[in-house]
Design a protein around this motif. Structure first.
Motif, PDB file in Angstrom:
ATOM      1  N   ASP A 147     -10.953  -0.067   7.754  1.00 47.01           N
ATOM      2  CA  ASP A 147     -10.415   1.164   7.218  1.00 47.01           C
ATOM      3  C   ASP A 147     -10.671   1.342   5.689  1.00 47.01           C
ATOM      4  O   ASP A 147     -11.234   0.429   5.022  1.00 47.01           O
ATOM      5  CB  ASP A 147      -8.740   0.703   6.999  1.00 47.01           C
ATOM      6  CG  ASP A 147      -8.054   0.544   8.457  1.00 47.01           C
ATOM      7  OD1 ASP A 147      -8.766   0.844   9.439  1.00 47.01           O
ATOM      8  OD2 ASP A 147      -7.004   0.146   8.457  1.00 47.01           O
ATOM      9  N   LEU A 148     -10.583   2.600   5.269  1.00 44.59           N
ATOM     10  CA  LEU A 148     -10.776   2.970   3.991  1.00 44.59           C
ATOM     11  C   LEU A 148      -9.560   3.061   3.052  1.00 44.59           C
ATOM     12  O   LEU A 148      -8.701   3.516   3.335  1.00 44.59           O
ATOM     13  CB  LEU A 148     -11.776   4.448   4.083  1.00 44.59           C
ATOM     14  CG  LEU A 148     -13.011   4.345   4.724  1.00 44.59           C
ATOM     15  CD1 LEU A 148     -13.622   5.843   4.616  1.00 44.59           C
ATOM     16  CD2 LEU A 148     -13.794   3.433   4.147  1.00 44.59           C
ATOM     17  N   LEU A 149      -9.846   2.762   1.725  1.00 48.76           N
ATOM     18  CA  LEU A 149      -8.949   2.783   0.739  1.00 48.76           C
ATOM     19  C   LEU A 149      -9.511   3.775  -0.290  1.00 48.76           C
ATOM     20  O   LEU A 149     -10.463   3.583  -0.984  1.00 48.76           O
ATOM     21  CB  LEU A 149      -8.524   1.485   0.130  1.00 48.76           C
ATOM     22  CG  LEU A 149      -7.601   0.652   1.286  1.00 48.76           C
ATOM     23  CD1 LEU A 149      -7.609  -0.783   0.617  1.00 48.76           C
ATOM     24  CD2 LEU A 149      -6.459   1.069   1.501  1.00 48.76           C
ATOM     25  N   VAL A 150      -8.628   4.691  -0.627  1.00 49.19           N
ATOM     26  CA  VAL A 150      -9.058   5.733  -1.537  1.00 49.19           C
ATOM     27  C   VAL A 150      -8.189   5.669  -2.751  1.00 49.19           C
ATOM     28  O   VAL A 150      -6.968   5.952  -2.621  1.00 49.19           O
ATOM     29  CB  VAL A 150      -9.198   7.140  -1.200  1.00 49.19           C
ATOM     30  CG1 VAL A 150      -9.624   7.904  -2.204  1.00 49.19           C
ATOM     31  CG2 VAL A 150     -10.199   7.086   0.071  1.00 49.19           C
ATOM     32  N   PRO A 151      -8.698   4.975  -3.940  1.00 51.14           N
ATOM     33  CA  PRO A 151      -7.516   4.857  -4.950  1.00 51.14           C
ATOM     34  C   PRO A 151      -7.100   6.128  -5.534  1.00 51.14           C
ATOM     35  O   PRO A 151      -8.146   7.227  -5.828  1.00 51.14           O
ATOM     36  CB  PRO A 151      -8.337   3.777  -6.041  1.00 51.14           C
ATOM     37  CG  PRO A 151      -9.166   3.247  -5.404  1.00 51.14           C
ATOM     38  CD  PRO A 151      -9.436   4.110  -4.256  1.00 51.14           C
ATOM     39  N   LEU A 152      -5.879   6.447  -5.957  1.00 48.83           N
ATOM     40  CA  LEU A 152      -5.485   7.803  -6.480  1.00 48.83           C
ATOM     41  C   LEU A 152      -5.336   7.606  -7.893  1.00 48.83           C
ATOM     42  O   LEU A 152      -5.198   6.558  -8.418  1.00 48.83           O
ATOM     43  CB  LEU A 152      -4.048   7.987  -5.818  1.00 48.83           C
ATOM     44  CG  LEU A 152      -3.951   8.166  -4.417  1.00 48.83           C
ATOM     45  CD1 LEU A 152      -2.667   8.614  -3.971  1.00 48.83           C
ATOM     46  CD2 LEU A 152      -5.023   9.150  -3.849  1.00 48.83           C
ATOM     47  N   ALA A 153      -5.574   8.501  -8.479  1.00 49.38           N
ATOM     48  CA  ALA A 153      -5.664   8.760  -9.885  1.00 49.38           C
ATOM     49  C   ALA A 153      -4.026   8.850 -10.294  1.00 49.38           C
ATOM     50  O   ALA A 153      -3.362   9.512  -9.787  1.00 49.38           O
ATOM     51  CB  ALA A 153      -6.369   9.866 -10.496  1.00 49.38           C
ATOM     52  N   PRO A 154      -3.632   8.238 -11.312  1.00 54.19           N
ATOM     53  CA  PRO A 154      -4.333   7.194 -12.314  1.00 54.19           C
ATOM     54  C   PRO A 154      -4.385   6.013 -11.574  1.00 54.19           C
ATOM     55  O   PRO A 154      -3.700   5.402 -11.039  1.00 54.19           O
ATOM     56  CB  PRO A 154      -3.917   7.257 -13.587  1.00 54.19           C
ATOM     57  CG  PRO A 154      -2.243   7.348 -13.019  1.00 54.19           C
ATOM     58  CD  PRO A 154      -2.297   8.422 -11.940  1.00 54.19           C
ATOM     59  N   ALA A 155      -5.857   5.460 -11.435  1.00 50.87           N
ATOM     60  CA  ALA A 155      -6.109   4.087 -10.926  1.00 50.87           C
ATOM     61  C   ALA A 155      -6.184   3.119 -12.207  1.00 50.87           C
ATOM     62  O   ALA A 155      -6.399   3.741 -13.306  1.00 50.87           O
ATOM     63  CB  ALA A 155      -7.513   4.163 -10.308  1.00 50.87           C
ATOM     64  N   PRO A 156      -6.045   1.884 -11.910  1.00 47.10           N
ATOM     65  CA  PRO A 156      -5.911   0.864 -12.639  1.00 47.10           C
ATOM     66  C   PRO A 156      -7.573   0.809 -13.562  1.00 47.10           C
ATOM     67  O   PRO A 156      -8.383   1.231 -12.922  1.00 47.10           O
ATOM     68  CB  PRO A 156      -5.888  -0.545 -12.134  1.00 47.10           C
ATOM     69  CG  PRO A 156      -5.309   0.068 -10.881  1.00 47.10           C
ATOM     70  CD  PRO A 156      -5.717   1.227 -10.561  1.00 47.10           C
ATOM     71  N   PRO A 157      -7.620   0.118 -14.634  1.00 50.56           N
ATOM     72  CA  PRO A 157      -8.894   0.140 -15.177  1.00 50.56           C
ATOM     73  C   PRO A 157      -9.846  -0.522 -14.496  1.00 50.56           C
ATOM     74  O   PRO A 157      -9.565  -1.561 -13.559  1.00 50.56           O
ATOM     75  CB  PRO A 157      -8.654  -0.521 -16.508  1.00 50.56           C
ATOM     76  CG  PRO A 157      -7.312  -0.388 -16.920  1.00 50.56           C
ATOM     77  CD  PRO A 157      -6.592  -0.192 -15.477  1.00 50.56           C
ATOM     78  N   GLY A 158     -11.019  -0.135 -14.270  1.00 48.40           N
ATOM     79  CA  GLY A 158     -12.237  -0.667 -13.526  1.00 48.40           C
ATOM     80  C   GLY A 158     -12.271  -0.339 -11.980  1.00 48.40           C
ATOM     81  O   GLY A 158     -13.159  -0.766 -11.394  1.00 48.40           O
ATOM     82  N   ILE A 159     -11.243   0.640 -11.641  1.00 56.89           N
ATOM     83  CA  ILE A 159     -11.205   0.738 -10.200  1.00 56.89           C
ATOM     84  C   ILE A 159     -11.376   2.333 -10.318  1.00 56.89           C
ATOM     85  O   ILE A 159     -10.620   3.184 -10.787  1.00 56.89           O
ATOM     86  CB  ILE A 159      -9.959   0.349  -9.463  1.00 56.89           C
ATOM     87  CG1 ILE A 159     -10.026  -1.006  -9.611  1.00 56.89           C
ATOM     88  CG2 ILE A 159      -9.914   1.182  -8.116  1.00 56.89           C
ATOM     89  CD1 ILE A 159      -8.661  -1.594  -8.754  1.00 56.89           C
ATOM     90  N   ALA A 160     -12.398   2.894  -9.670  1.00 61.32           N
ATOM     91  CA  ALA A 160     -12.611   4.297  -9.611  1.00 61.32           C
ATOM     92  C   ALA A 160     -11.504   5.121  -8.823  1.00 61.32           C
ATOM     93  O   ALA A 160     -11.718   4.824  -7.842  1.00 61.32           O
ATOM     94  CB  ALA A 160     -14.125   4.639  -9.253  1.00 61.32           C
ATOM     95  N   ALA A 161     -10.943   6.020  -9.328  1.00 59.83           N
ATOM     96  CA  ALA A 161     -10.134   6.863  -8.448  1.00 59.83           C
ATOM     97  C   ALA A 161     -11.119   7.819  -7.613  1.00 59.83           C
ATOM     98  O   ALA A 161     -12.147   8.217  -7.776  1.00 59.83           O
ATOM     99  CB  ALA A 161      -9.242   7.610  -9.429  1.00 59.83           C
ATOM    100  N   HIS A 162     -10.401   8.042  -6.557  1.00 62.92           N
ATOM    101  CA  HIS A 162     -11.076   8.997  -5.375  1.00 62.92           C
ATOM    102  C   HIS A 162     -12.422   8.425  -4.782  1.00 62.92           C
ATOM    103  O   HIS A 162     -13.436   9.172  -4.125  1.00 62.92           O
ATOM    104  CB  HIS A 162     -11.383  10.474  -5.874  1.00 62.92           C
ATOM    105  CG  HIS A 162      -9.921  11.123  -6.209  1.00 62.92           C
ATOM    106  ND1 HIS A 162      -9.158  11.296  -5.364  1.00 62.92           N
ATOM    107  CD2 HIS A 162      -9.350  11.135  -7.374  1.00 62.92           C
ATOM    108  CE1 HIS A 162      -8.081  11.680  -5.924  1.00 62.92           C
ATOM    109  NE2 HIS A 162      -8.078  11.613  -7.292  1.00 62.92           N
ATOM    110  N   ARG A 163     -12.782   7.367  -5.018  1.00 62.37           N
ATOM    111  CA  ARG A 163     -13.995   6.867  -4.475  1.00 62.37           C
ATOM    112  C   ARG A 163     -13.639   5.702  -3.254  1.00 62.37           C
ATOM    113  O   ARG A 163     -12.749   4.746  -3.342  1.00 62.37           O
ATOM    114  CB  ARG A 163     -14.535   5.833  -5.462  1.00 62.37           C
ATOM    115  CG  ARG A 163     -15.873   5.300  -4.811  1.00 62.37           C
ATOM    116  CD  ARG A 163     -16.886   4.714  -6.099  1.00 62.37           C
ATOM    117  NE  ARG A 163     -18.087   3.805  -5.021  1.00 62.37           N
ATOM    118  CZ  ARG A 163     -17.859   2.405  -5.338  1.00 62.37           C
ATOM    119  NH1 ARG A 163     -17.116   1.929  -5.820  1.00 62.37           N
ATOM    120  NH2 ARG A 163     -18.947   1.912  -4.375  1.00 62.37           N
ATOM    121  N   PRO A 164     -14.074   6.203  -2.002  1.00 63.06           N
ATOM    122  CA  PRO A 164     -13.523   5.445  -0.702  1.00 63.06           C
ATOM    123  C   PRO A 164     -14.222   4.029  -0.736  1.00 63.06           C
ATOM    124  O   PRO A 164     -15.224   3.963  -1.263  1.00 63.06           O
ATOM    125  CB  PRO A 164     -14.084   6.382   0.265  1.00 63.06           C
ATOM    126  CG  PRO A 164     -14.263   7.546  -0.206  1.00 63.06           C
ATOM    127  CD  PRO A 164     -14.621   7.319  -1.662  1.00 63.06           C
TER     128      PRO A 164
END
Length: 188
Positions: A147-164
């Protein structure tokens, strides 16, 4: 490939429609965009909201984007109670456009997915969960390694938002970050 958006439970949708039709509920929501909406507002894109507890997930509600014309002006969330589905609250903020952006990204992926939302409370993080089994019951299911997880903005520091990220790659990072550090002076 199109996303396979699961249908929300009819009682959950009814609670949102009832709240949208209630001047008191809309006025007390403290969502200026919803109060200023000109024209009819409609709940769209129902997404099941799951919470990550360790490595397990559990359904906590359904989220609907509230559209007015061509744009989303707010969101509505429902929750499961012992008596069934109940309206929880309206809200607005950065997760609404971020959710729309992540959904647009997912629509052009070569593999079909069932979209869900995954909340990671220990990191104050929300991700679009793209589940590979499009026929699965949206209320159940485990995160599959693929499965893919795409962090939404604002994401925690060190985790890129919108990168699957594949769940198998991102979950260990998230689990490690959520694990509390040992107290000073205590055995590790």
């Amino acid at each position: 490939m199109p996303l396979h958006v699961p249908p929300a439970p009819a009682p959950a949708l009814r609670t949102v429609l009832t709240a949208l039709g209630s001047p008191t509920a809309v006025r007390e929501a403290r969502t200026p965009s919803l109060l200023r909406a000109q024209g009819p507002v409609t709940p769209e894109l129902p997404l099941p909201v799951h919470v990550l507890d360790g490595t397990a997930t559990r359904l906590t509600g359904w989220r609907f984007l509230i559209r007015c014309g061509e744009r989303s002006v707010a969101a509505a969330e429902t929750m499961l109670t012992p008596d069934g589905w109940a309206f929880s609250h309206f809200f607005e903020g950065p997760y609404i456009p971020s959710t729309e952006r992540a959904l647009r990204q997912a629509e052009v992926m070569p593999q079909p997915y069932q979209p869900r939302l995954l909340s990671i409370p220990g990191l104050y993080m929300l991700a679009l969960w793209l589940h590979g089994d499009c026929a699965a019951d949206a209320a159940t299911g485990r995160l599959a390694a693929t499965d893919l997880l795409v962090p939404l903005a604002p994401a925690p520091p060190g985790i890129a938002a919108h990168r699957p990220h594949r769940a198998a790659e991102l979950l260990p990072v998230l689990t490690h970050r959520v694990t509390p550090a040992p107290l000073l002076g205590s055995p590790a």
